[in-house]
Scaffold this active site. Sequence first.
Site, PDB file in Angstrom:
ATOM      1  N   ASP A 129      -5.213  18.735 -15.161  1.00 16.53           N
ATOM      2  CA  ASP A 129      -5.567  17.392 -15.624  1.00 16.53           C
ATOM      3  C   ASP A 129      -5.076  17.298 -17.060  1.00 16.53           C
ATOM      4  O   ASP A 129      -5.604  17.944 -17.961  1.00 16.53           O
ATOM      5  CB  ASP A 129      -7.093  17.219 -15.529  1.00 16.53           C
ATOM      6  CG  ASP A 129      -7.544  15.815 -15.937  1.00 16.53           C
ATOM      7  OD1 ASP A 129      -6.854  15.169 -16.742  1.00 16.53           O
ATOM      8  OD2 ASP A 129      -8.604  15.378 -15.454  1.00 16.53           O
ATOM      9  N   LYS A 137      -6.451   6.165 -19.880  1.00 18.44           N
ATOM     10  CA  LYS A 137      -6.631   6.655 -21.242  1.00 18.44           C
ATOM     11  C   LYS A 137      -5.344   6.459 -22.055  1.00 18.44           C
ATOM     12  O   LYS A 137      -4.880   5.352 -22.176  1.00 18.44           O
ATOM     13  CB  LYS A 137      -7.093   8.109 -21.188  1.00 18.44           C
ATOM     14  CG  LYS A 137      -8.194   8.383 -20.133  1.00 18.44           C
ATOM     15  CD  LYS A 137      -9.514   7.686 -20.428  1.00 18.44           C
ATOM     16  CE  LYS A 137     -10.484   7.732 -19.247  1.00 18.44           C
ATOM     17  NZ  LYS A 137     -10.789   9.056 -18.740  1.00 18.44           N
ATOM     18  N   TYR A 142     -14.323  17.334 -16.663  1.00 23.69           N
ATOM     19  CA  TYR A 142     -14.721  15.920 -16.765  1.00 23.69           C
ATOM     20  C   TYR A 142     -15.879  15.661 -15.798  1.00 23.69           C
ATOM     21  O   TYR A 142     -15.845  16.131 -14.654  1.00 23.69           O
ATOM     22  CB  TYR A 142     -13.510  15.063 -16.412  1.00 23.69           C
ATOM     23  CG  TYR A 142     -13.799  13.593 -16.336  1.00 23.69           C
ATOM     24  CD1 TYR A 142     -13.995  12.857 -17.491  1.00 23.69           C
ATOM     25  CD2 TYR A 142     -13.875  12.945 -15.110  1.00 23.69           C
ATOM     26  CE1 TYR A 142     -14.266  11.504 -17.422  1.00 23.69           C
ATOM     27  CE2 TYR A 142     -14.140  11.588 -15.033  1.00 23.69           C
ATOM     28  CZ  TYR A 142     -14.339  10.871 -16.190  1.00 23.69           C
ATOM     29  OH  TYR A 142     -14.605   9.539 -16.118  1.00 23.69           O
ATOM     30  N   ARG A 179       0.828  -1.205   0.000  1.00 21.10           N
ATOM     31  CA  ARG A 179       0.000   0.000   0.000  1.00 21.10           C
ATOM     32  C   ARG A 179       0.869   1.265   0.000  1.00 21.10           C
ATOM     33  O   ARG A 179       0.562   2.247  -0.642  1.00 21.10           O
ATOM     34  CB  ARG A 179      -0.966   0.032   1.196  1.00 21.10           C
ATOM     35  CG  ARG A 179      -1.983   1.181   1.053  1.00 21.10           C
ATOM     36  CD  ARG A 179      -2.912   1.320   2.258  1.00 21.10           C
ATOM     37  NE  ARG A 179      -2.165   1.602   3.457  1.00 21.10           N
ATOM     38  CZ  ARG A 179      -2.171   0.875   4.568  1.00 21.10           C
ATOM     39  NH1 ARG A 179      -2.907  -0.212   4.642  1.00 21.10           N
ATOM     40  NH2 ARG A 179      -1.443   1.225   5.593  1.00 21.10           N
TER      41      ARG A 179
HETATM   42  C1  LIG Z   1     -11.340   9.549 -17.510  1.00 23.42           C
HETATM   43  C2  LIG Z   1     -10.946  10.866 -17.006  1.00 23.42           C
HETATM   44  C3  LIG Z   1     -10.810  11.103 -15.632  1.00 23.42           C
HETATM   45  C4  LIG Z   1     -11.119  10.038 -14.591  1.00 23.42           C
HETATM   46  O1  LIG Z   1     -10.275   8.942 -14.717  1.00 23.42           O
HETATM   47  P1  LIG Z   1     -10.672   7.451 -14.270  1.00 23.42           P
HETATM   48  O2  LIG Z   1      -9.431   6.693 -14.558  1.00 23.42           O
HETATM   49  O3  LIG Z   1     -11.839   7.037 -15.098  1.00 23.42           O
HETATM   50  O4  LIG Z   1     -11.034   7.504 -12.825  1.00 23.42           O
HETATM   51  C5  LIG Z   1     -10.404  12.350 -15.223  1.00 23.42           C
HETATM   52  N1  LIG Z   1     -10.167  13.344 -16.110  1.00 23.42           N
HETATM   53  C6  LIG Z   1     -10.301  13.152 -17.425  1.00 23.42           C
HETATM   54  C7  LIG Z   1     -10.017  14.291 -18.353  1.00 23.42           C
HETATM   55  C8  LIG Z   1     -10.699  11.925 -17.924  1.00 23.42           C
HETATM   56  O5  LIG Z   1     -10.846  11.749 -19.242  1.00 23.42           O
END
Ligand SMILES: *Cc1c(COP(=O)(O)O)cnc(C)c1O
Length: 386
Positions: free
Chosen positions: A175, A200, A102, A49
Amino acid sequence: MTEPSRLTRALHTGFHVDPVHGAVAPPLYLTSTFTFESLGEPREHDYTRSSNPTRDLFGEAVSELEGGAGGTVVASGMAASSLVVLSLVGPDDLVLVPQEAYGGTWRLFDTLAREGRLRVEFVDATDTERLTARIAAAKPRLVWVETPSNPLLRLTDIAAVSTAAHEAGALVVADNTFLTPLGQRPLELGADIVVHSATKFLNGHSDLVSGVVVAGTPELHARFRHWGNVLGVTGSPFDAYQALRGLRTLDVRWRRHLENTAAVVAAIADHPAVSAIHYPGLPDHPEHDLAGRQQDGYGALVSFELAGGRDAVARFLDGLQLFGLAVSLGGVESLVAHPETMTHASMSAEARERAGIGSGLVRLSIGIDTAEDLVADLLAGLDRAR
Ligand SMILES: *Cc1c(COP(=O)(O)O)cnc(C)c1O
């Protein structure tokens, strides 16, 4: 030999680290716990962890690409955002969040604010003058930036926002999921922290959920590592192993994603069924110049509006061969989403309207398939949608 590039260093992370067998690929340490050498003598790792050799390599590689001081690998992109918020923000603190963030990010801040755990203000992050004035007046703790935005791909000026935030004593969190560190490096533009949904493009194969927090300073990195362990949001070593494997091909995938997306945009922009198209690479995009300054390339997401609304969307989707109808993005395969009913369904109707997300809006994540095939599939769909 001269010092290898940041990309080469990042993509080599973990090669030749196995002292026992000389394995070229790094070993996957599937273990919850690690023995102590002897009483009072822990090794480098004691419990997964808090840290794990495989997971740490993925964090190092992403941090190297972003030019950060360290990366904390967590269970998802939302875990990354939650880790930043829970380790830095108190109940009296204000966070400025883009109104078209998001959907999950919008819900995180909306829920925390409703329960009195922080204060939030949703702002138009594309209006630099108003946003910087608001930062100076409101003195927030954090300014959240997500650029390009989802799903309309509007941009925020990271350098201008960072300057204003630092003058006001605020930290900037970017982000960077949509562009990857190959398309944009927020820390170089002045941001303090980068969060990624590694689900992603970083992993790129749509086979896991993961997140990374990259800190701009060693102090912030130590804080995120500490809080990652305290909260228990750190990611699984297996997922990190897979994600590091995916990351090794990011550069080649990314080039193909960009090339394919440019081809798709050129092919569909003037189709009569399309009433508007949103892509930062188009000269009439409102932040096209900014895209040229702060990004390398224009990304692999494009959204467009069908003049016929939701019925036209249904006709467009019914018969697509190469695009899966699914939320998410950034994989080798191409996906199509209907933001109103899918990615942004967790937003309130008013918030969606303010963000400009209507019934005819469609978002594409362009994969690394053959561009000609993608274009043919889309044009057939647009003909049905007329
Ligand atoms: C998918 C996404 C998230 C969240 O990510 P998860 O891995 O699904 O929790 C946050 N910001 C953006 C821009 C995203 O495309």
